[in-house]
Design a protein around this motif. Sequence first.
Motif, mmCIF file in Angstrom:
data_model
loop_
_atom_site.group_PDB
_atom_site.id
_atom_site.type_symbol
_atom_site.label_atom_id
_atom_site.label_comp_id
_atom_site.label_asym_id
_atom_site.label_seq_id
_atom_site.Cartn_x
_atom_site.Cartn_y
_atom_site.Cartn_z
ATOM 1 N N ARG A 388 0.802 -1.221 0.000
ATOM 2 C CA ARG A 388 0.000 0.000 0.000
ATOM 3 C C ARG A 388 0.838 1.276 0.000
ATOM 4 N NH1 ARG A 388 -2.947 -2.983 4.265
ATOM 5 N NH2 ARG A 388 -4.661 -4.088 3.254
ATOM 6 N N VAL A 389 2.143 1.136 -0.138
ATOM 7 C CA VAL A 389 3.007 2.314 -0.088
ATOM 8 C C VAL A 389 3.870 2.430 -1.337
ATOM 9 C CG1 VAL A 389 4.726 3.591 1.260
ATOM 10 C CG2 VAL A 389 3.062 2.125 2.438
ATOM 11 N N TYR A 390 4.637 1.397 -1.651
ATOM 12 C CA TYR A 390 5.624 1.446 -2.729
ATOM 13 C C TYR A 390 5.273 0.491 -3.870
ATOM 14 C CZ TYR A 390 8.413 3.516 1.084
ATOM 15 O OH TYR A 390 8.865 4.289 2.127
ATOM 16 N N ASP A 391 6.008 0.635 -4.985
ATOM 17 C CA ASP A 391 5.856 -0.304 -6.096
ATOM 18 C C ASP A 391 6.361 -1.687 -5.702
ATOM 19 O OD1 ASP A 391 4.928 1.743 -7.834
ATOM 20 O OD2 ASP A 391 6.988 2.339 -8.263
ATOM 21 N N ALA A 392 7.406 -1.717 -4.908
ATOM 22 C CA ALA A 392 7.990 -2.962 -4.405
ATOM 23 C C ALA A 392 8.748 -2.597 -3.134
ATOM 24 C CB ALA A 392 8.932 -3.577 -5.434
ATOM 25 N N TYR A 393 9.147 -3.599 -2.363
ATOM 26 C CA TYR A 393 9.859 -3.282 -1.125
ATOM 27 C C TYR A 393 10.981 -4.271 -0.866
ATOM 28 C CZ TYR A 393 7.307 -7.031 1.332
ATOM 29 O OH TYR A 393 6.806 -8.245 1.734
ATOM 30 N N ALA A 394 11.997 -3.758 -0.168
ATOM 31 C CA ALA A 394 13.090 -4.577 0.347
ATOM 32 C C ALA A 394 12.857 -4.728 1.847
ATOM 33 C CB ALA A 394 14.431 -3.898 0.082
ATOM 34 N N ASP A 395 12.863 -5.961 2.329
ATOM 35 C CA ASP A 395 12.511 -6.200 3.725
ATOM 36 C C ASP A 395 13.762 -6.154 4.604
ATOM 37 O OD1 ASP A 395 11.187 -6.791 6.055
ATOM 38 O OD2 ASP A 395 9.991 -8.407 5.181
ATOM 39 N N PHE A 396 14.265 -4.947 4.850
ATOM 40 C CA PHE A 396 15.445 -4.774 5.693
ATOM 41 C C PHE A 396 15.164 -5.222 7.129
ATOM 42 C CE2 PHE A 396 17.280 -1.054 2.974
ATOM 43 C CZ PHE A 396 17.693 -1.954 2.009
ATOM 44 N N ASP A 397 13.920 -5.060 7.568
ATOM 45 C CA ASP A 397 13.550 -5.505 8.909
ATOM 46 C C ASP A 397 13.788 -7.003 9.054
ATOM 47 O OD1 ASP A 397 12.310 -5.850 11.450
ATOM 48 O OD2 ASP A 397 10.364 -6.143 10.486
ATOM 49 N N ALA A 398 13.244 -7.776 8.142
ATOM 50 C CA ALA A 398 13.394 -9.228 8.221
ATOM 51 C C ALA A 398 14.848 -9.653 8.071
ATOM 52 C CB ALA A 398 12.539 -9.894 7.148
ATOM 53 N N ALA A 399 15.613 -8.911 7.268
ATOM 54 C CA ALA A 399 17.002 -9.293 6.999
ATOM 55 C C ALA A 399 17.922 -9.055 8.193
ATOM 56 C CB ALA A 399 17.524 -8.526 5.785
ATOM 57 N N LEU A 400 17.635 -8.031 9.018
ATOM 58 C CA LEU A 400 18.576 -7.662 10.075
ATOM 59 C C LEU A 400 18.086 -7.938 11.491
ATOM 60 C CD1 LEU A 400 19.756 -6.018 7.571
ATOM 61 C CD2 LEU A 400 20.710 -4.512 9.313
ATOM 62 N N ARG A 401 16.834 -8.284 11.689
ATOM 63 C CA ARG A 401 16.345 -8.464 13.054
ATOM 64 C C ARG A 401 16.859 -9.771 13.646
ATOM 65 N NH1 ARG A 401 10.264 -9.161 10.821
ATOM 66 N NH2 ARG A 401 10.299 -11.408 10.385
ATOM 67 N N ASP A 402 16.941 -9.774 14.941
ATOM 68 C CA ASP A 402 17.370 -10.952 15.686
ATOM 69 C C ASP A 402 16.203 -11.946 15.718
ATOM 70 O OD1 ASP A 402 18.162 -12.854 17.554
ATOM 71 O OD2 ASP A 402 19.063 -11.368 18.899
ATOM 72 N N PRO A 403 16.379 -13.146 15.187
ATOM 73 C CA PRO A 403 15.253 -14.093 15.182
ATOM 74 C C PRO A 403 14.786 -14.484 16.581
ATOM 75 C CG PRO A 403 17.296 -15.188 14.523
ATOM 76 C CD PRO A 403 17.579 -13.721 14.560
ATOM 77 N N TYR A 404 15.651 -14.328 17.590
ATOM 78 C CA TYR A 404 15.287 -14.678 18.963
ATOM 79 C C TYR A 404 14.745 -13.471 19.748
ATOM 80 C CZ TYR A 404 18.074 -18.688 17.650
ATOM 81 O OH TYR A 404 18.579 -19.779 16.983
ATOM 82 N N ALA A 405 14.934 -12.286 19.186
ATOM 83 C CA ALA A 405 14.413 -11.062 19.813
ATOM 84 C C ALA A 405 14.084 -10.097 18.678
ATOM 85 C CB ALA A 405 15.432 -10.458 20.763
ATOM 86 N N PRO A 406 12.987 -10.305 17.966
ATOM 87 C CA PRO A 406 12.716 -9.595 16.714
ATOM 88 C C PRO A 406 12.528 -8.091 16.844
ATOM 89 C CG PRO A 406 10.859 -10.992 17.341
ATOM 90 C CD PRO A 406 11.991 -11.359 18.236
ATOM 91 N N ARG A 407 12.435 -7.585 18.063
ATOM 92 C CA ARG A 407 12.383 -6.136 18.229
ATOM 93 C C ARG A 407 13.776 -5.518 18.210
ATOM 94 N NH1 ARG A 407 8.691 -4.100 23.109
ATOM 95 N NH2 ARG A 407 9.877 -2.236 22.516
ATOM 96 N N ARG A 408 14.802 -6.355 18.106
ATOM 97 C CA ARG A 408 16.182 -5.884 18.129
ATOM 98 C C ARG A 408 16.929 -6.295 16.864
ATOM 99 N NH1 ARG A 408 18.866 -4.896 23.181
ATOM 100 N NH2 ARG A 408 17.389 -4.774 24.919
ATOM 101 N N LEU A 409 17.997 -5.571 16.570
ATOM 102 C CA LEU A 409 18.916 -5.990 15.519
ATOM 103 C C LEU A 409 19.666 -7.244 15.965
ATOM 104 C CD1 LEU A 409 20.491 -2.526 14.604
ATOM 105 C CD2 LEU A 409 18.934 -3.839 13.154
ATOM 106 N N ARG A 410 19.971 -8.107 15.014
ATOM 107 C CA ARG A 410 20.844 -9.243 15.313
ATOM 108 C C ARG A 410 22.187 -8.697 15.809
ATOM 109 N NH1 ARG A 410 21.333 -14.711 12.752
ATOM 110 N NH2 ARG A 410 19.465 -14.143 11.554
ATOM 111 N N PRO A 411 22.774 -9.248 16.857
ATOM 112 C CA PRO A 411 24.003 -8.679 17.427
ATOM 113 C C PRO A 411 25.117 -8.445 16.413
ATOM 114 C CG PRO A 411 23.092 -10.289 18.939
ATOM 115 C CD PRO A 411 22.247 -10.359 17.696
#
Length: 446
Positions: A388-411
Motif C-alpha cells: 500500500r506504499v511502494y511499487d515494491a519493497y526490500a525487507d530490511f527488517d526481516a534481513a537484520l532483526r534478531d530471530p530470537y528477539a525480533p524487536r532488536r537488531l541481530r548482534p
Amino acid sequence: MTRRHGYALPAAITAIVAVVVLVSAAIYASTGSDDGRPRATVADGPAPHNSAAPASAGIWVGAWTAAPAGGEPGTEATGLAGRSLRNVIHTSVGGTSARITLSNLYGQQALTLTHATLALADSPDSAAARPGTMRRLTFNGAPTVVVPPGRQTVSDAVRLTVPRGADLLVTTYSPLPSGPVTYHPRARQISYAARGDRAEDPTASAYTERTPYWRYVTALDVMSNESDGTVVAFGDSLTDGLTSTVGADRRWTDVLAERLRTAVAAGRDVPRYSVVNEGISGNRVLTDGRGRPAENPSALNRFGRDVLNRTDVKAVVIDLGVNDILHAPEPTTAPQIVAGLRRLVAQAHARGLRVVGATLMPFGGHYGDSPAREAIRQSVNAQIRAGRVYDAYADFDAALRDPYAPRRLRPAYDSGDHLHPSDAGYRRMAEAFDLTLLKGAARASL
C-alpha cells in the motif's frame, strides 16, 4: 579539526579580486537554484575553448552525490575564505568525462570561487592527485564563478577517464568571505584543506587539515557507457552510513552499487544503473530542521532537489520513517508517516520513476525505544508489506532483526547503539535487496 575564519589580503591582491568579482558577475546566469533544475553545460551547447566535450558515446549519469544538509558551524561570519578545500569522493560508475555541482544553498552572501579542479586521487583517502589527472574546472568557459546565496552551479565538462569505484578529488578555492559553508556533516570520509590557493597542487604536502565533512560539492556526473541511468537512495542516517567505517565505503549503497556492477558483468538481467546516495542523518519524512533555509529539510521538502532532479534518474529507493517515530517534536502516527511516504511516491510516479521502499528496521534497546513506538513501526511495516506504499519493497527488517528477539537488531549487525548497523549489517542490507526490484515501470496507483 582546525577552523580559520580567513586572513587579511594585501591591497594589491584585494584589488585584483575585486576586478575578478565584477567580471564574474556575468556568470550569475550560469547558476541554478538548488532545486536541481537543468542548467546549461557543455553537453547542452558549444564547448568553451578550454573545456572538453565527451570523447566517446554515452549518457550523463550520476556517479556520486551528497545532499546539502546545513551551514557548517564556525563558518557563519566569513566562510572559509583563503582556504583550498579538497573533497574526497567515491564513484559508483566510470566514465570518459565529468562535471561537478557546487552549492551555496546555506550561504548568506555570494560565494566567489576563483579556482576549482578535479583529479583522481593517487591512492585511497589521499589528498595527492594521480600524476597527469589534474583538470582545471570552468563555468561557462570562465575559471571563476560567483554562486549567489541559496543557489548552485554546474561546471563545464572535462575529459577525464573516471574509473568505477575510484576516489576523486574536488578542490575549490575562494578568496572572499561567503558566510556559512554549505556542507554534508557525516560524510564517513576524510577530506582536506590547505591555506592559500592550492587547488592545482597535485601533492598532499599543503593539505594538513583534515575534516569529516564534504564542503560545497554536492554531485559528480560522468559521461558513461556503463550505465543506462541513475538510481537514487533516499533516506536518513541508515542510508548516510552513519556508523560505517570511515574511508572504507561500506554504506549499504556502496555495496548495492558493487552488486549491480557484478551482476551486469555476469550477464544477469538487472538494470545497468549507477547508484547515488542522498541520505541525511536525522532526516524525517514530515518535519524540517531549524533555520531558513531549513537545515536537514524534510523528505517532502527536499525530494524534488535530491531525487527528481538528479541526472537521468530512473528509480528511487526510499528508507525513511524511523526518525519520525523516534525524534519527532510531537507524537507521529503510523497513518501520518504512511501518508507522507505515499506523497513521495506520488511525486516520483508523476515523473515516471519506479519506487522501491524499505521496511523500517528494529530499534529495540535504543534509548528512544518504547512499546508505543514499536507499535507504530510495526504498523508502518504492515502497510509496506501489504503493497500500500511502494511499487515494491526490500525487507530490511526481516534481513537484520534478531530471530530470537525480533524487536532488536541481530548482534552481528548492530553497531552497538541498537539502531544503526555495523559494517556487516550494512552489507546485509544490500545483499537482501533483490536487484530485479529496480526493473519495470511505476505502478499506476497504490
